[in-house]
Design a protein around this motif. Sequence first.
Motif, PDB file in Angstrom:
ATOM      1  N   MET A   1       0.827  -1.208   0.000  1.00  0.00           N
ATOM      2  CA  MET A   1       0.000   0.000   0.000  1.00  0.00           C
ATOM      3  C   MET A   1       0.861   1.258   0.000  1.00  0.00           C
ATOM      4  SD  MET A   1      -3.156  -0.391  -0.387  1.00  0.00           S
ATOM      5  CE  MET A   1      -3.908   1.159   0.127  1.00  0.00           C
ATOM      6  N   ASP A   2       2.106   1.120   0.509  1.00  0.00           N
ATOM      7  CA  ASP A   2       3.009   2.279   0.488  1.00  0.00           C
ATOM      8  C   ASP A   2       3.318   2.745  -0.936  1.00  0.00           C
ATOM      9  OD1 ASP A   2       6.090   0.818   0.109  1.00  0.00           O
ATOM     10  OD2 ASP A   2       4.414  -0.404   0.752  1.00  0.00           O
ATOM     11  N   LEU A   3       3.076   1.874  -1.914  1.00  0.00           N
ATOM     12  CA  LEU A   3       3.345   2.245  -3.311  1.00  0.00           C
ATOM     13  C   LEU A   3       2.073   2.626  -4.066  1.00  0.00           C
ATOM     14  CD1 LEU A   3       5.853  -0.603  -4.366  1.00  0.00           C
ATOM     15  CD2 LEU A   3       6.379   1.684  -3.465  1.00  0.00           C
TER      16      LEU A   3
ATOM     17  N   SER B   1       0.735  -3.101   4.072  1.00  0.00           N
ATOM     18  CA  SER B   1       2.088  -2.923   3.576  1.00  0.00           C
ATOM     19  C   SER B   1       3.020  -3.587   4.567  1.00  0.00           C
ATOM     20  CB  SER B   1       2.432  -1.427   3.470  1.00  0.00           C
ATOM     21  OG  SER B   1       3.828  -1.276   3.361  1.00  0.00           O
ATOM     22  N   THR B   2       3.813  -4.542   4.102  1.00  0.00           N
ATOM     23  CA  THR B   2       4.764  -5.159   5.030  1.00  0.00           C
ATOM     24  C   THR B   2       5.916  -4.184   5.271  1.00  0.00           C
ATOM     25  OG1 THR B   2       6.052  -6.233   3.291  1.00  0.00           O
ATOM     26  CG2 THR B   2       4.229  -7.484   4.203  1.00  0.00           C
ATOM     27  N   GLN B   3       6.074  -3.232   4.355  1.00  0.00           N
ATOM     28  CA  GLN B   3       7.159  -2.245   4.477  1.00  0.00           C
ATOM     29  C   GLN B   3       6.919  -1.301   5.649  1.00  0.00           C
ATOM     30  OE1 GLN B   3       9.654  -2.223   2.063  1.00  0.00           O
ATOM     31  NE2 GLN B   3       9.923  -0.148   1.289  1.00  0.00           N
TER      32      GLN B   3
ATOM     33  N   SER C   1       4.497 -14.207  -8.325  1.00  0.00           N
ATOM     34  CA  SER C   1       5.793 -14.030  -7.685  1.00  0.00           C
ATOM     35  C   SER C   1       6.089 -12.525  -7.560  1.00  0.00           C
ATOM     36  CB  SER C   1       6.820 -14.755  -8.548  1.00  0.00           C
ATOM     37  OG  SER C   1       8.081 -14.240  -8.326  1.00  0.00           O
ATOM     38  N   GLY C   2       6.624 -12.125  -6.416  1.00  0.00           N
ATOM     39  CA  GLY C   2       7.022 -10.735  -6.221  1.00  0.00           C
ATOM     40  C   GLY C   2       5.983  -9.844  -5.564  1.00  0.00           C
ATOM     41  N   VAL C   3       4.789 -10.380  -5.273  1.00  0.00           N
ATOM     42  CA  VAL C   3       3.747  -9.548  -4.663  1.00  0.00           C
ATOM     43  C   VAL C   3       3.951  -9.395  -3.150  1.00  0.00           C
ATOM     44  CG1 VAL C   3       1.957  -9.922  -6.409  1.00  0.00           C
ATOM     45  CG2 VAL C   3       2.185 -11.529  -4.499  1.00  0.00           C
TER      46      VAL C   3
ATOM     47  N   LYS D   1       4.372 -12.437  -0.792  1.00  0.00           N
ATOM     48  CA  LYS D   1       3.866 -13.563   0.017  1.00  0.00           C
ATOM     49  C   LYS D   1       4.860 -13.928   1.130  1.00  0.00           C
ATOM     50  CE  LYS D   1       3.479 -16.211  -3.584  1.00  0.00           C
ATOM     51  NZ  LYS D   1       3.872 -15.204  -4.587  1.00  0.00           N
ATOM     52  N   SER D   2       6.151 -14.023   0.798  1.00  0.00           N
ATOM     53  CA  SER D   2       7.146 -14.369   1.828  1.00  0.00           C
ATOM     54  C   SER D   2       7.244 -13.262   2.859  1.00  0.00           C
ATOM     55  CB  SER D   2       8.527 -14.582   1.219  1.00  0.00           C
ATOM     56  OG  SER D   2       8.440 -15.235   0.000  1.00  0.00           O
ATOM     57  N   SER D   3       7.195 -12.015   2.409  1.00  0.00           N
ATOM     58  CA  SER D   3       7.275 -10.888   3.350  1.00  0.00           C
ATOM     59  C   SER D   3       6.099 -10.931   4.315  1.00  0.00           C
ATOM     60  CB  SER D   3       7.265  -9.557   2.596  1.00  0.00           C
ATOM     61  OG  SER D   3       8.230  -9.557   1.577  1.00  0.00           O
ATOM     62  N   LEU D   4       4.910 -11.270   3.808  1.00  0.00           N
ATOM     63  CA  LEU D   4       3.726 -11.350   4.671  1.00  0.00           C
ATOM     64  C   LEU D   4       3.862 -12.493   5.669  1.00  0.00           C
ATOM     65  CD1 LEU D   4       0.777 -10.693   2.209  1.00  0.00           C
ATOM     66  CD2 LEU D   4       1.185  -9.491   4.367  1.00  0.00           C
TER      67      LEU D   4
HETATM   68  P1  GDP Z   1       6.842 -13.267  -3.065  1.00  0.00           P
HETATM   69  O1  GDP Z   1       7.562 -13.645  -4.328  1.00  0.00           O
HETATM   70  O2  GDP Z   1       5.383 -13.124  -3.312  1.00  0.00           O
HETATM   71  O3  GDP Z   1       7.134 -14.156  -1.905  1.00  0.00           O
HETATM   72  O4  GDP Z   1       7.348 -11.786  -2.682  1.00  0.00           O
HETATM   73  P2  GDP Z   1       8.465 -11.319  -1.622  1.00  0.00           P
HETATM   74  O5  GDP Z   1       7.933 -11.373  -0.239  1.00  0.00           O
HETATM   75  O6  GDP Z   1       9.724 -12.025  -1.917  1.00  0.00           O
HETATM   76  O7  GDP Z   1       8.582  -9.776  -1.997  1.00  0.00           O
HETATM   77  C1  GDP Z   1       8.974  -9.335  -3.290  1.00  0.00           C
HETATM   78  C2  GDP Z   1       9.586  -7.957  -3.200  1.00  0.00           C
HETATM   79  O8  GDP Z   1       8.626  -7.003  -2.767  1.00  0.00           O
HETATM   80  C3  GDP Z   1      10.735  -7.882  -2.192  1.00  0.00           C
HETATM   81  O9  GDP Z   1      11.761  -7.079  -2.747  1.00  0.00           O
HETATM   82  C4  GDP Z   1      10.107  -7.200  -0.989  1.00  0.00           C
HETATM   83  O10 GDP Z   1      11.037  -6.476  -0.240  1.00  0.00           O
HETATM   84  C5  GDP Z   1       9.097  -6.281  -1.631  1.00  0.00           C
HETATM   85  N1  GDP Z   1       7.953  -5.978  -0.751  1.00  0.00           N
HETATM   86  C6  GDP Z   1       7.239  -6.843  -0.004  1.00  0.00           C
HETATM   87  N2  GDP Z   1       6.268  -6.195   0.691  1.00  0.00           N
HETATM   88  C7  GDP Z   1       6.373  -4.886   0.362  1.00  0.00           C
HETATM   89  C8  GDP Z   1       5.651  -3.703   0.733  1.00  0.00           C
HETATM   90  O11 GDP Z   1       4.704  -3.708   1.517  1.00  0.00           O
HETATM   91  N3  GDP Z   1       6.052  -2.534   0.145  1.00  0.00           N
HETATM   92  C9  GDP Z   1       7.080  -2.477  -0.730  1.00  0.00           C
HETATM   93  N4  GDP Z   1       7.384  -1.282  -1.249  1.00  0.00           N
HETATM   94  N5  GDP Z   1       7.788  -3.559  -1.096  1.00  0.00           N
HETATM   95  C10 GDP Z   1       7.441  -4.751  -0.558  1.00  0.00           C
END
Ligand code: GDP
Length: 301
Positions: free
Chosen positions: A119-121, A148-150, A173-175, A177-180
């Motif tokens: 959401m920060d973006l 926003s996990t950030q 990929s990249g959304v 999921k791992s960060s959450l």
């Molecule tokens: P996955 O492939 O779905 O598991 O995604 P990751 O958790 O690996 O995240 C992909 C990229 O998005 C990483 O570079 C994270 O740092 C970034 N990211 C994750 N959550 C956020 C967020 O809330 N805000 C922003 N700006 N970047 C995020």
Amino acid sequence: MSELHEARVVAGHGRRFVVETTDGARLTCLTAGRAVQPVCGDRVRVATDAEPRITEVLPRRSLFSKADGRGRAVAAVANLDRVIMVLAPIPAPELFLMDKYLAAIEGMGIEAGIVLNKMDLVDEDDDGGLGRRLAYLQGLGYRIYKVSTQDETGLEGFAAGLKGHDSMLVGQSGVGKSSLLNALVPEAGHRIDELSAATDEGRHTTTATTLHPLPQGGALVDSPGVRDLELSVRDPGKIGPLFRDIRAVAPQCRFANCLHLQEPGCAVKQAVEEKKMPESRYTSYRWLMTTMQQAKDRKYD
Ligand code: GDP
Ligand code: ZN
């Protein structure tokens, strides 16, 4: 006499499983035979008189299947209450994939939810219509979370929403999921390494599908093997009911078996014309119908 324990599969990879018994003990086991086919999340019975063996898979309340390389459904996770589709402004959501995932989850009889991460973006005034689409889906009864996990926006509310349920995150990929997962289950990384090592035959550590208990109750399943979801139905007439908006208006179609394609008096097409249903939802439906028809028509040559 063999001793039987009731347990839950918390990690599975190939034929090796880690189960947690009701009294909290963790065992690494194989199954008692080829006919016993547990997946992560299953409730099972384990015989522990010798090497622990899973002897029985108890009835499942749901079964989440993933698509293999050839688009066939493979059992992946049992007893999920919710599958949560993770979206982000970057990478931009593909409308067709969103609709296909929601339909596939509906077909598994599991409740779908949506979380918009990063959401920060998000620039709410210039989000390419994403906010409007999410509001529409919310109107169809899907639970929507914005996080926003950030900067940790919305994470508390999302965590509260997961309480007491067994959920899984899916998405491109990249959304995030791992960060959450890491934000919601702080020890997840460590647990994944440990459980993956236990289910690995010892040569190369592959990542197992893993069930993580949540601090607030309930669990979150991490399944790195889920790359794509396919519809479980093979009959074109069964696709419409997987779209909640199509299902709602279809009873008003002139023909009870209307496929909402060329038929006259189609209430679905009318809803699109009257802008009560987004045209892209209808396009997703048509694409799914077309791909299914092509798969059916495919002949050996
Ligand atoms: P996955 O492939 O779905 O598991 O995604 P990751 O958790 O690996 O995240 C992909 C990229 O998005 C990483 O570079 C994270 O740092 C970034 N990211 C994750 N959550 C956020 C967020 O809330 N805000 C922003 N700006 N970047 C995020
Ligand atoms: Zn119709």
